[in-house]
Design an enzyme around this catalytic site. Structure first.
Site, mmCIF file in Angstrom:
data_model
loop_
_atom_site.group_PDB
_atom_site.id
_atom_site.type_symbol
_atom_site.label_atom_id
_atom_site.label_comp_id
_atom_site.label_asym_id
_atom_site.label_seq_id
_atom_site.Cartn_x
_atom_site.Cartn_y
_atom_site.Cartn_z
ATOM 1 N N ILE B 150 0.655 -0.936 -0.162
ATOM 2 C CA ILE B 150 0.242 -0.089 -0.091
ATOM 3 C C ILE B 150 0.702 1.487 -0.305
ATOM 4 O O ILE B 150 1.144 1.450 1.169
ATOM 5 C CB ILE B 150 -1.069 0.316 1.511
ATOM 6 C CG1 ILE B 150 -1.957 -1.187 1.336
ATOM 7 C CG2 ILE B 150 -2.055 1.460 1.035
ATOM 8 C CD1 ILE B 150 -2.499 -1.703 0.628
ATOM 9 N N GLU B 235 -6.253 7.285 -12.743
ATOM 10 C CA GLU B 235 -4.498 6.602 -12.120
ATOM 11 C C GLU B 235 -3.840 6.654 -13.496
ATOM 12 O O GLU B 235 -2.623 7.681 -13.877
ATOM 13 C CB GLU B 235 -4.724 5.599 -11.334
ATOM 14 C CG GLU B 235 -3.005 5.517 -11.015
ATOM 15 C CD GLU B 235 -3.149 4.748 -9.267
ATOM 16 O OE1 GLU B 235 -3.926 4.291 -8.533
ATOM 17 O OE2 GLU B 235 -2.382 3.835 -9.476
#
Lengths: 80, 374
Positions: B150, B235
């Site tokens: 992450i 993104e």
């Protein structure tokens, strides 16, 4: 409308074969995946001349042929 | 063009400080982060009435191209991408008024850092095979599971977390939640050491019966996949624009070096093998730019541009890796030295073909959806 949607799903996600019940879950049965979903939205926008805002999309509204027809019909109604 | 030039000037002046040292010690630049906020990067896609820059997709990719051109801290740009596309955008597009009011302002002014938690040990490329699950209780959910790789997790204040809700398979049974750092049952691991993008932080997160209110749901219940698709599509276009800027920077560095570096009594630019390499890099830049701007224009017309963004990201990230290799080779032994920054660029470029959808996943996706017009 229902026939066009059913044909699109059978042609694109079921190799043009088999029967498709109007109330079967397209996601749970594995007929439609995330890419298929994108493809379906593109087909709906182009074929039925409606605009779909992603922020309004609920997956359950596209889960069965019946639900898709209901959702598109709502979109096509004047004022919607 | 003016937007790109301004962004490049800003990034060159403010965002590359001590990059060699910080890359060595894996240090995220909080100073650079705040400079970006002051410039308006974290808020550029938020409408003006919401306090943002109100940029459309075409202007957004121009700004990002400029930032990639001027900034050598690719890790910082990776952190920004995770923040903007993985956290700000989902709140902006799918959040409730209450969520927008509470979180958007501090996410835009640099006070809060956002992260996006989708990937799991067995759900990487196959994103919808999530195991992390939420049990619905009265007025809240209890979430348990583990998320890995992450970006921003060690420094993040707010997390957009995707979890399975209900017993349905695949994308149908996923919901998206906002979880604040420090929530009970929410744990963040240590920063992971990695090959490239070392100035961005990364760790795993563990949710052990983490209690989350109904009010933290982003988008509709069981429709988290829609949020994710929208977020990842933006993104991909955004990171491709940043990498375009990096390719242009490499082209400029190589062209300058080839004119001044002499061997056998003449500049190396005069050797066909070198000029061919530079021409190859410039061609990658032109083709990549066409793909990124095509995706941005599709978005500007109101289309999600899912496939256009995937194509742009695939081509530009592979080109970035190819060009970083060319740049290193043109510089010979100097390129191999840390001081010149080209070996770091190559390590960073390698990561670009893996994050936001590996090249293999994107190729497969494009192959499957060849006829999609959206």
């Amino acid at each position: 409308m229902k026939e066009k949607i059913r044909k699109f799903i059978i042609d694109n996600f079921m190799y043009g074969k088999g029967k498709l019940k109007d109330d079967i879950s397209l996601f749970d049965s594995g007929i439609m995946d995330s890419l298929g979903f994108i493809k379906l939205l593109a087909f709906i926008e182009k074929t039925f001349r409606v605009s779909i805002d992603m922020s309004e999309v609920a997956i359950d509204n596209f889960d069965t042929v019946d639900e898709i027809v209901k959702t598109v019909s709502k979109k096509k109604r004047p004022g919607k | 063009m003016e937007l790109k030039r301004t962004a490049a000037r800003f990034a060159k002046a403010k965002l590359s400080e001590d990059i060699i040292t910080r890359d060595k010690i894996c240090e995220f630049s909080r100073k650079g982060w705040l400079e970006c906020a002051k410039f308006g990067l974290q808020s550029m896609v938020v409408p003006e009435e919401g306090g943002g820059g109100g940029l459309g997709p075409v202007d957004t990719v121009s700004v990002l191209e400029g930032i990639g051109l001027g900034c050598m801290d690719n890790g910082l740009l990776c952190a920004l991408s995770a923040h903007i596309w993985g956290c700000v955008l989902p709140i902006l597009r799918f959040g409730t008024e209450q969520q927008k009011k509470r979180y958007l302002s501090p996410l835009m002014d640099g006070a809060l850092i956002g992260a996006n938690a989708m990937t799991e040990l067995e759900a990487g490329s196959d994103v919808y095979s999530l195991k992390t699950a939420a049990k619905k209780k009265k007025g809240h959910f209890l979430i348990s599971g583990r998320k890995v790789f992450i970006t921003n997790a060690p420094v993040a204040d707010i997390f957009v977390v995707y979890v399975r809700t209900g017993n349905r398979k695949g994308m149908a049974g996923i919901s998206c939640f906002l979880i604040e750092k420090g929530a009970k049952g929410f744990f963040v691991g240590k920063n992971i050491d990695k090959m490239g993008l070392r100035t961005s932080t990364m760790s795993e997160i563990v949710l052990d019966g983490c209690r989350v209110s109904d009010e933290n749901l982003i988008g509709r219940y069981n429709s988290g996949a829609v949020v994710f698709n929208e977020s990842i599509s933006w993104e991909r276009m955004g990171v491709a624009a940043l990498q375009l800027g990096a390719i242009e920077r490499l082209c400029n560095i190589c062209a300058g070096y080839a004119k001044t570096r002499e061997v056998f009594g003449r500049p190396i630019a005069g050797f066909k093998i070198v000029s061919d390499r530079i021409r190859d890099m410039e061609l990658c830049l032109k083709k990549g730019r066409a793909l990124v701007h095509r995706a941005a224009k599709a978005r500007q017309c109101g289309r999600p541009a899912f496939i256009e963004s995937a194509k742009a990201k695939l081509y530009v990230s592979e080109s970035y890796l190819r060009c970083s290799r060319q740049a290193l080779q043109i510089h010979g032994a100097y390129g191999y030295m840390t001081e010149y920054g080209l070996e770091r660029e190559m390590r960073d470029a390698m990561a670009s073909t893996i994050h936001s959808g590996t090249s293999e996943v994107l190729q497969e996706m494009i192959r499957k959806t060849r006829k999609v017009v959206r």
